[in-house]
Design a protein around this motif. Structure first.
Motif, PDB file in Angstrom:
ATOM      1  N   SER A  58      62.832  42.326   0.139  1.00 30.31           N
ATOM      2  CA  SER A  58      62.861  40.967  -0.416  1.00 30.31           C
ATOM      3  C   SER A  58      61.769  40.735  -1.461  1.00 30.31           C
ATOM      4  O   SER A  58      61.813  39.750  -2.187  1.00 30.31           O
ATOM      5  CB  SER A  58      62.713  39.941   0.713  1.00 30.31           C
ATOM      6  N   TRP A 194      69.803  38.819   6.730  1.00 35.19           N
ATOM      7  CA  TRP A 194      69.333  38.410   5.403  1.00 35.19           C
ATOM      8  C   TRP A 194      69.775  36.978   5.126  1.00 35.19           C
ATOM      9  O   TRP A 194      69.022  36.192   4.551  1.00 35.19           O
ATOM     10  CB  TRP A 194      69.892  39.330   4.332  1.00 35.19           C
ATOM     11  N   ASP A 198      67.207  34.005   4.281  1.00 31.19           N
ATOM     12  CA  ASP A 198      67.270  33.498   2.899  1.00 31.19           C
ATOM     13  C   ASP A 198      68.107  32.229   2.776  1.00 31.19           C
ATOM     14  O   ASP A 198      68.649  31.943   1.706  1.00 31.19           O
ATOM     15  CB  ASP A 198      67.858  34.579   1.974  1.00 31.19           C
TER      16      ASP A 198
END
Length: 249
Positions: A58, A194, A198
């Motif tokens: 990331s 993820w 996010d």
């Protein structure tokens, strides 16, 4: 004779080699996982490794405050490229390869997340890894998850793939060093976490995390076939280079 050895650099928990690792292991390659985020030291040189796989993360390639090992990974990539060692940089791995070899990376004007179509360029038809993509009338799709992108590729890099939002989706340096902005290694289960981590950035792009993961899940078999095949092609390159090296010794 020992099996070909691949050094795999993982930048954070939950970003492992996925189906790429499974395919390489099934071919008989030994994978040595280096986790600098967990205290592992990044080698200065590729040594007697037969291949180098640098994964995503990331962080961006310049985020040394967050990931102080990134310059060491750039040094390793630069050494691998100088030897034309079979190398694959994925997402952050490609961005680090770009920086290591003299190119530039910028914040993406249009970040890509989820499934996106790729367009093979003419040189891809003669590329050892990507020629198979030019043999189909159906545009390939791949999982994307990036807020950074290569703006200036390294000098001499051969462009192989592009997309509507990102000019440099894949390139090759020399004969055996590749960078890809997309994620050939992941499937829906890999990106589920993820989407959770996010959530804010995805919503800022107008995306629903569950919908992104669901879309990938519906295409999972296609992704397994397409990019699992790419993993096997790369593994074949690694093994062939090993046989040539053994024959020369």
């Amino acid at each position: 004779m020992s099996a070909p050895r691949v050094l795999v650099v993982e930048h954070e928990k939950g970003t492992g080699p996925g189906q790429f690792g499974e395919r390489l292991a099934a071919q008989g390659l030994d994978l040595d996982l280096c986790r600098p985020w967990d205290g592992d030291r990044v080698p200065r040189e590729p040594g007697r490794y037969d291949g180098l796989l640098v994964l995503g993360g990331s962080m961006g390639p310049y985020d040394v405050d967050r990931a102080p090992w990134l310059p060491a990974v750039c040094r390793l990539l630069r050494a691998a490229a100088a030897r034309d060692l079979p190398t694959l940089g994925i997402c952050l791995g490609m961005e680090l390869l770009t920086v290591a070899c003299g190119g530039k990376v910028r914040h993406a004007e249009h970040p890509e997340v989820g499934l996106c179509e790729l367009t093979p360029l003419l040189p891809a038809s003669r590329d050892e890894l990507f020629a198979f993509l030019t043999e189909s009338d159906t545009p390939p799709c791949a999982v994307q998850w990036h807020w950074e992108e290569t703006s200036v590729p390294p000098e001499g890099a051969v462009p192989l793939l592009t997309s509507a939002r990102c000019t440099h989706q894949a390139y090759r340096i020399g004969t055996s060093v590749w960078g890809v902005q997309f994620h050939p290694e992941v499937l829906a289960g890999d990106i589920a976490t993820w989407g959770t981590s996010d959530t804010g950035p995805l919503q800022a792009l107008g995306l629903d995390p569950d919908a992104v993961v669901g879309h990938v899940a519906r295409e999972e078999q296609r992704l397994r076939t397409l990019w699992g095949g790419l993993a096997e092609r790369w593994g074949t390159v690694v093994s062939a280079r090993r046989r040539r090296r053994d024959g020369a010794e």
